[in-house]
Write a protein that holds these residues in place. Structure first.
Motif, PDB file in Angstrom:
ATOM      1  N   GLY A 185       0.809  -1.217   0.000  1.00 47.49           N
ATOM      2  CA  GLY A 185       0.000   0.000   0.000  1.00 47.49           C
ATOM      3  C   GLY A 185       0.841   1.264   0.000  1.00 47.49           C
ATOM      4  O   GLY A 185       0.368   2.338   0.375  1.00 47.49           O
ATOM      5  N   LYS A 186       2.084   1.156  -0.440  1.00 41.15           N
ATOM      6  CA  LYS A 186       2.997   2.307  -0.429  1.00 41.15           C
ATOM      7  C   LYS A 186       2.508   3.428  -1.343  1.00 41.15           C
ATOM      8  O   LYS A 186       2.450   4.584  -0.941  1.00 41.15           O
ATOM      9  CB  LYS A 186       4.406   1.872  -0.885  1.00 41.15           C
ATOM     10  CG  LYS A 186       5.007   0.782  -0.028  1.00 41.15           C
ATOM     11  CD  LYS A 186       6.360   0.323  -0.562  1.00 41.15           C
ATOM     12  CE  LYS A 186       6.289  -0.407  -1.900  1.00 41.15           C
ATOM     13  NZ  LYS A 186       5.551  -1.674  -1.849  1.00 41.15           N
ATOM     14  N   ALA A 214       3.468  -3.041  -8.741  1.00 43.07           N
ATOM     15  CA  ALA A 214       2.769  -2.037  -9.524  1.00 43.07           C
ATOM     16  C   ALA A 214       3.712  -0.857  -9.785  1.00 43.07           C
ATOM     17  O   ALA A 214       3.664  -0.227 -10.830  1.00 43.07           O
ATOM     18  CB  ALA A 214       1.514  -1.576  -8.793  1.00 43.07           C
ATOM     19  N   GLY A 228       8.530  -2.115  -4.766  1.00 45.45           N
ATOM     20  CA  GLY A 228       8.226  -3.075  -3.708  1.00 45.45           C
ATOM     21  C   GLY A 228       9.342  -4.091  -3.531  1.00 45.45           C
ATOM     22  O   GLY A 228      10.040  -4.440  -4.476  1.00 45.45           O
ATOM     23  N   LYS A 246      -3.827  -1.072   6.084  1.00 45.76           N
ATOM     24  CA  LYS A 246      -5.039  -1.842   5.777  1.00 45.76           C
ATOM     25  C   LYS A 246      -5.782  -2.250   7.046  1.00 45.76           C
ATOM     26  O   LYS A 246      -6.305  -3.361   7.137  1.00 45.76           O
ATOM     27  CB  LYS A 246      -4.711  -3.079   4.908  1.00 45.76           C
ATOM     28  CG  LYS A 246      -3.884  -2.735   3.659  1.00 45.76           C
ATOM     29  CD  LYS A 246      -3.929  -3.779   2.580  1.00 45.76           C
ATOM     30  CE  LYS A 246      -2.958  -3.456   1.454  1.00 45.76           C
ATOM     31  NZ  LYS A 246      -2.890  -4.420   0.374  1.00 45.76           N
ATOM     32  N   ALA A 269      -4.323   3.421   4.458  1.00 46.94           N
ATOM     33  CA  ALA A 269      -3.727   4.332   3.477  1.00 46.94           C
ATOM     34  C   ALA A 269      -4.769   4.993   2.585  1.00 46.94           C
ATOM     35  O   ALA A 269      -4.517   6.018   1.966  1.00 46.94           O
ATOM     36  CB  ALA A 269      -2.705   3.579   2.622  1.00 46.94           C
TER      37      ALA A 269
HETATM   38  N1  LIG Z   1      -8.444  -2.330   2.095  1.00 46.32           N
HETATM   39  C1  LIG Z   1      -7.346  -1.596   1.908  1.00 46.32           C
HETATM   40  N2  LIG Z   1      -6.668  -1.723   0.766  1.00 46.32           N
HETATM   41  C2  LIG Z   1      -5.561  -0.983   0.594  1.00 46.32           C
HETATM   42  C3  LIG Z   1      -5.103  -0.085   1.569  1.00 46.32           C
HETATM   43  N3  LIG Z   1      -3.982   0.484   1.113  1.00 46.32           N
HETATM   44  C4  LIG Z   1      -3.751  -0.032  -0.103  1.00 46.32           C
HETATM   45  N4  LIG Z   1      -4.708  -0.919  -0.431  1.00 46.32           N
HETATM   46  C5  LIG Z   1      -4.805  -1.710  -1.673  1.00 46.32           C
HETATM   47  O1  LIG Z   1      -3.684  -2.568  -1.747  1.00 46.32           O
HETATM   48  C6  LIG Z   1      -3.300  -2.752  -3.111  1.00 46.32           C
HETATM   49  C7  LIG Z   1      -1.847  -2.395  -3.298  1.00 46.32           C
HETATM   50  O2  LIG Z   1      -1.684  -1.031  -3.133  1.00 46.32           O
HETATM   51  P1  LIG Z   1      -0.455  -0.228  -3.729  1.00 46.32           P
HETATM   52  O3  LIG Z   1      -0.510   1.160  -3.160  1.00 46.32           O
HETATM   53  O4  LIG Z   1      -0.364  -0.372  -5.212  1.00 46.32           O
HETATM   54  O5  LIG Z   1       0.737  -1.037  -3.055  1.00 46.32           O
HETATM   55  P2  LIG Z   1       2.305  -0.825  -3.249  1.00 46.32           P
HETATM   56  O6  LIG Z   1       2.910  -1.098  -1.919  1.00 46.32           O
HETATM   57  O7  LIG Z   1       2.583   0.500  -3.862  1.00 46.32           O
HETATM   58  O8  LIG Z   1       2.626  -2.030  -4.220  1.00 46.32           O
HETATM   59  P3  LIG Z   1       3.826  -2.196  -5.301  1.00 46.32           P
HETATM   60  O9  LIG Z   1       4.086  -0.883  -5.938  1.00 46.32           O
HETATM   61  O10 LIG Z   1       3.270  -3.205  -6.211  1.00 46.32           O
HETATM   62  O11 LIG Z   1       4.997  -2.710  -4.522  1.00 46.32           O
HETATM   63  C8  LIG Z   1      -4.237  -1.858  -3.928  1.00 46.32           C
HETATM   64  O12 LIG Z   1      -5.290  -2.666  -4.402  1.00 46.32           O
HETATM   65  C9  LIG Z   1      -4.728  -0.845  -2.906  1.00 46.32           C
HETATM   66  O13 LIG Z   1      -5.995  -0.328  -3.250  1.00 46.32           O
HETATM   67  C10 LIG Z   1      -5.861   0.024   2.786  1.00 46.32           C
HETATM   68  O14 LIG Z   1      -5.534   0.762   3.718  1.00 46.32           O
HETATM   69  N5  LIG Z   1      -6.959  -0.755   2.888  1.00 46.32           N
END
Ligand SMILES: Nc1nc2c(ncn2[C@@H]2O[C@H](COP(=O)(O)OP(=O)(O)OP(=O)(O)O)[C@@H](O)[C@H]2O)c(=O)[nH]1
Ligand SMILES: [Mg+2]
Length: 531
Positions: free
Chosen positions: A359-360, A380, A404, A468, A491
């Motif tokens: 969720g970064k 992503a 990530g 999350k 987030a």
């Molecule tokens: N339910 C929920 N989903 C979340 C939350 N934060 C992020 N997500 C979901 O988690 C998934 C990954 O979120 P990203 O922000 O793309 O995660 P990242 O850490 O940037 O991932 P990479 O860039 O792939 O390493 C997405 O589907 C988001 O919508 C949260 O607080 N609650």
């Protein structure tokens, strides 16, 4: 006809006279392809790997041979059937007078209840063998084809069996396989089945034993899979040996991750970094000309590093590697220039890092109202994005999102992406985002903590965010946060950010966030123009 009684009788007679098993390989048109003379106990088939009929399909050749004591099909016979994907295998018993006795036979079958790759027929007399052989085989092929279609519905999606060789606990093997499944799906593969094999030690040549490999061939036939993905990193020699033995495409974890990165890379820099990593991976695997190599260099869905579709050789790959290294270095210099400009601005930098999919990027977006790509997919983000965030009293900071992290990040990728983490080294503060809705989050925290020293980031002040929280019961969240000294957030919901931002404020400016600042409501966070 599978075999005419005359030919059967002839084989039986020859066997009786010579005291050896004799056999013939017959193609679909009924032509005898090869005649083989064995020993009293067995028969050795010639190498047929060159006349492949395509992976996961029947070979189009049946083996009819003799058994001097009218014994049923042996384990070796069934191995030949599976390994060579024969249409059919039959053993004609030879009576003491040289007359043909009962015929034992077997053929491969798609998914069965007892999970056997083959079906053994009732022994019958040579004169009672069913005449509709071709139709039976065609029906069987159709069944295999429909298993393949069911397994990989979309055109171009390859089906794979995922294999984990467990030298540790079963639990961690399952967890690791789950992640491999996610990785495989991300890259467009369809996991058809998973296999865990417990071993005290990994076999240096075949990783798993020969017996297990044979089972894997049977399983891949049954599931319509043309590929085996190993949940570990394999040496070039192991990949070659297994690919030669199974005639299946063999991938390891590194290749899957590299492929995801290759698909994700959009910027010129990321593309170059990924290609560099792919070529570095490929180089030691480019040996002598070898059938396994074409399977190996083909990549997933025919994707390989840039030029592999053309003729490749070591020299060209080396040249390309040097070229890429030089270009990436130039980009690095430009990046350094940007960094030093930022430094002159004197703005503190906060870097967000963590396991992939934690969720970064969502956090960066919510903090700065930006639209960095967020996806429920692994990796992503490949291009680290930096945004400006304004705290009260016009205090600005730079927030940087990062690629990530993942367990056993392939070394080649690690070095390719090291440059993007250099920027992170300038940061005053690290924010380690953890997805606590993931049942394996604790292991993932450990993995990240293992990678940080390699990126020379382990000495930095770090805030651990448990993200999350909307997916986890509140009391569980508060317990976990207490135990791990973490701050809870969602987030996606800026109203949960206050404790986090307060901690940032205290760490950067040694004072709490003003109580009256209604900082956490959406719209209150300001993001001035980017640098
Ligand atoms: N339910 C929920 N989903 C979340 C939350 N934060 C992020 N997500 C979901 O988690 C998934 C990954 O979120 P990203 O922000 O793309 O995660 P990242 O850490 O940037 O991932 P990479 O860039 O792939 O390493 C997405 O589907 C988001 O919508 C949260 O607080 N609650
Ligand atoms: Mg991201």
């Amino acid at each position: 006809m599978v075999i005419t009684p005359e030919v059967g009788r002839y084989l039986a007679q020859v066997s009786r006279e010579t005291g050896r098993q004799t056999g013939i390989l017959v193609d679909r048109r009924g032509q005898i392809d090869k005649v083989i003379v064995g020993t009293a106990r067995g028969i050795f088939l010639p190498d047929m790997s060159s006349d492949k009929s395509g992976l996961a399909r029947l070979r189009g050749v049946r083996l009819i041979h003799t058994h001097l004591t009218e014994e049923p099909l042996s384990d070796e016979d069934l191995t030949d059937l599976t390994l060579l994907r024969l249409d059919w295998i039959a053993a004609i018993g030879v009576k003491s007078d040289g007359e043909p006795g009962l015929v034992h036979s077997a053929h491969l079958v798609p998914q069965t209840a007892d999970n056997h790759a083959w079906e053994i027929g009732e022994p019958v007399s040579l004169y009672d063998i069913r005449p509709d052989f071709l139709e039976t085989i065609e029906a069987l092929e159709e069944e295999f084809a429909s298993v393949r279609r069911a397994a990989s519905p979309a055109e171009g999606n390859e089906c794979a069996i995922l294999v984990h060789v467990a030298t540790g606990s079963y639990e961690s093997a399952r967890e690791s396989l789950e992640e491999l499944g996610e990785l495989a799906r991300t890259t467009g593969l369809v996991p058809a089945d998973t296999v865990i094999q417990k071993r005290r030690k990994v076999d240096p040549r075949f990783v798993v034993g020969r017996g297990k490999l044979k089972d894997l061939i049977g399983l891949s036939m049954q599931r319509g899979a043309e590929m085996i993905v190993f949940d570990m990193n394999l040496s070039p020699g192991q990949i070659r040996a297994i690919a030669d033995f199974t005639e299946l495409k063999i991938l390891d974890r590194t290749q899957v991750i590299l492929d995801i990165f290759a698909q994700r890379a959009t910027s010129t820099e990321a593309k170059m970094q990924v290609e560099l990593a792919q070529l570095n991976y490929l180089l030691p695997r480019l040996g002598e000309r070898n059938t396994a190599m074409s399977r190996l260099t083909g990549g997933i869905g025919g994707r390989g590093p840039g030029e592999t579709k053309l003729e490749i050789n070591r020299r060209r790959v080396r040249e390309k590697i040097h070229r890429l290294e030089r270009e990436i270095e130039k980009i690095g210099q430009r990046r350094a220039l940007r960094r030093s400009r930022r430094k002159r601005h004197g703005l503190p930098v906060i870097s967000i890092l963590g396991y992939t999919n934690a969720g970064k990027s969502t956090l960066l977006n919510s903090l700065t109202h930006s639209a960095v790509r967020v996806e429920n997919k692994l990796f992503a983000t490949l291009n680290p994005a930096s945004r400006r965030l304004r705290f009260p009293r016009e205090r600005d900071v730079i927030i940087t999102d990062t690629v990530g992290l993942i367990r056993d990040l392939p070394a080649d990728l690690m070095s390719a992406f090291r440059a993007t983490f250099e920027e992170v080294q300038d940061s005053q503060l690290l924010v380690h985002v953890v997805d606590i809705a993931n049942p394996n989050f604790e292991h993932r925290v450990d993995e990240v903590n293992l990678i940080l020293p390699q990126l020379e980031l382990d000495k930095k002040t770090t805030i651990v965010l448990f993200n999350k929280i909307d997916l986890v019961p509140a009391e569980v969240v508060s317990n976990l946060c207490k135990v791990h000294g973490a701050i809870p957030i969602c987030a996606r919901d800026t109203s949960t950010f206050r404790p986090f931002l307060d901690r940032v404020h205290r760490l950067l400016w040694k004072e709490p966030l003003m109580a009256e600042t209604n900082f956490c409501e959406a719209g209150q966070l300001q993001s001035p123009p980017d640098l």
